[in-house]
Design a protein around this motif. Sequence first.
Motif, PDB file in Angstrom:
ATOM      1  N   ARG A  10      -7.323  16.739  27.581  1.00 48.33           N
ATOM      2  CA  ARG A  10      -8.597  17.182  26.988  1.00 48.33           C
ATOM      3  C   ARG A  10      -8.373  17.786  25.606  1.00 48.33           C
ATOM      4  NH1 ARG A  10     -10.526  21.250  25.136  1.00 48.33           N
ATOM      5  NH2 ARG A  10      -8.545  22.249  25.677  1.00 48.33           N
ATOM      6  N   ARG A  11      -9.256  17.462  24.666  1.00 50.12           N
ATOM      7  CA  ARG A  11      -9.206  18.049  23.323  1.00 50.12           C
ATOM      8  C   ARG A  11     -10.623  18.475  22.943  1.00 50.12           C
ATOM      9  NH1 ARG A  11      -4.988  17.656  24.300  1.00 50.12           N
ATOM     10  NH2 ARG A  11      -3.362  16.201  23.792  1.00 50.12           N
ATOM     11  N   SER A  12     -10.719  19.383  22.017  1.00 48.20           N
ATOM     12  CA  SER A  12     -12.029  19.680  21.434  1.00 48.20           C
ATOM     13  C   SER A  12     -12.339  18.573  20.433  1.00 48.20           C
ATOM     14  CB  SER A  12     -12.001  21.036  20.727  1.00 48.20           C
ATOM     15  OG  SER A  12     -11.928  22.059  21.691  1.00 48.20           O
ATOM     16  N   ARG A  14     -14.724  16.695  17.679  1.00 48.95           N
ATOM     17  CA  ARG A  14     -15.727  17.076  16.680  1.00 48.95           C
ATOM     18  C   ARG A  14     -16.252  15.865  15.909  1.00 48.95           C
ATOM     19  NH1 ARG A  14     -11.672  20.984  16.837  1.00 48.95           N
ATOM     20  NH2 ARG A  14     -12.388  23.038  17.488  1.00 48.95           N
ATOM     21  N   CYS A 133     -16.759  19.874  23.347  1.00 54.39           N
ATOM     22  CA  CYS A 133     -16.265  21.058  22.622  1.00 54.39           C
ATOM     23  C   CYS A 133     -17.127  22.259  23.001  1.00 54.39           C
ATOM     24  CB  CYS A 133     -16.321  20.827  21.103  1.00 54.39           C
ATOM     25  SG  CYS A 133     -15.458  22.096  20.132  1.00 54.39           S
ATOM     26  N   PHE A 134     -16.473  23.367  23.232  1.00 56.31           N
ATOM     27  CA  PHE A 134     -17.150  24.662  23.437  1.00 56.31           C
ATOM     28  C   PHE A 134     -17.554  25.146  22.048  1.00 56.31           C
ATOM     29  CE2 PHE A 134     -17.258  28.301  26.569  1.00 56.31           C
ATOM     30  CZ  PHE A 134     -17.917  29.196  25.757  1.00 56.31           C
ATOM     31  N   ILE A 135     -18.830  25.499  21.865  1.00 53.76           N
ATOM     32  CA  ILE A 135     -19.290  25.917  20.533  1.00 53.76           C
ATOM     33  C   ILE A 135     -19.702  27.392  20.567  1.00 53.76           C
ATOM     34  CG2 ILE A 135     -20.896  25.451  18.630  1.00 53.76           C
ATOM     35  CD1 ILE A 135     -18.923  23.154  19.066  1.00 53.76           C
ATOM     36  N   GLY A 136     -18.690  28.253  20.428  1.00 57.17           N
ATOM     37  CA  GLY A 136     -18.936  29.697  20.485  1.00 57.17           C
ATOM     38  C   GLY A 136     -19.911  30.170  19.413  1.00 57.17           C
ATOM     39  N   PHE A 137     -19.885  29.539  18.223  1.00 58.19           N
ATOM     40  CA  PHE A 137     -20.805  29.928  17.145  1.00 58.19           C
ATOM     41  C   PHE A 137     -22.249  29.979  17.639  1.00 58.19           C
ATOM     42  CE2 PHE A 137     -18.064  28.328  13.431  1.00 58.19           C
ATOM     43  CZ  PHE A 137     -17.841  29.610  12.967  1.00 58.19           C
ATOM     44  N   LYS A 177      -2.850  20.677  20.192  1.00 58.21           N
ATOM     45  CA  LYS A 177      -2.343  21.886  19.526  1.00 58.21           C
ATOM     46  C   LYS A 177      -1.211  22.461  20.371  1.00 58.21           C
ATOM     47  CE  LYS A 177      -6.387  22.476  16.896  1.00 58.21           C
ATOM     48  NZ  LYS A 177      -7.779  22.658  17.317  1.00 58.21           N
ATOM     49  N   ARG A 179       1.264  24.749  22.442  1.00 57.14           N
ATOM     50  CA  ARG A 179       1.002  25.841  23.377  1.00 57.14           C
ATOM     51  C   ARG A 179       2.313  26.432  23.855  1.00 57.14           C
ATOM     52  NH1 ARG A 179      -4.150  23.343  22.782  1.00 57.14           N
ATOM     53  NH2 ARG A 179      -5.584  24.342  24.220  1.00 57.14           N
TER      54      ARG A 179
END
Length: 187
Positions: A10-12, A14, A133-137, A177, A179
């Motif tokens: 899994r990746r974010s 965009r 993608c998790f979008i915290g913004f 990324k 880890r």
Amino acid sequence: MDLNLCIKGRRSVRSYLDRPVPREVIDRLLDAAVWAPSGMNGQPWRFTVIQDREVIKSLSGRTAELVMKSRPLPPEMEASFKSGRDVVFYSAPLLILISVKKNPHWRTVNLLDCGLAAQNMLLAAYQEGLGSCFIGFASLLNQSPEHLARIGIPEDHELMAPLIFGYPNPNDVPEAKPRAAKVLQWI
Ligand SMILES: Cc1cc2nc3c(=O)[nH]c(=O)nc-3n(C[C@H](O)[C@H](O)[C@H](O)COP(=O)(O)O)c2cc1C
């Protein structure tokens, strides 16, 4: 899919294809979400499923305004928010907002419950061939209750986990990324 492959694959994402996510796939994402554990089995999560492009665009615009208000921003972030591109929801065809009824005593537990439901959805999405993608913004939308009310999230609810989904653009695949498990003590 093997769970380990799913967790590590899994990746974010965009960058998305202009292709809608079918209803039955969305139903499977929601089903994965509700199998998450929750404090005292509260299952406090509530889902808002948005496929209407205009609504996604309007929430993106409002989020961008709220981000710009929280200046100073790093210069590259400021430039991307001024670019006119959708740098909040990346023109994804599906936005799912996880919210809960506000309860100050249980806020941390409720936030964790929603995070666990969100991770189930992100992994299930990967298994379905979707990017996510998790979008915290977009949690900044809690500062704009009128925008949340317009999409049926009542004022006594708090948006905890905004998530985007869609079929990933094969020409724009994100790198993994690095880890490392940072163990403080092993006693
Ligand atoms: C709580 C949370 C908030 C995040 N908010 C954003 C966001 O607002 N915009 C964005 O592009 N990515 C956001 N991300 C994605 C992270 O940047 C991403 O998970 C991280 O860089 C690791 O990359 P990976 O998910 O591909 O492993 C968020 C992730 C988490 C867990």
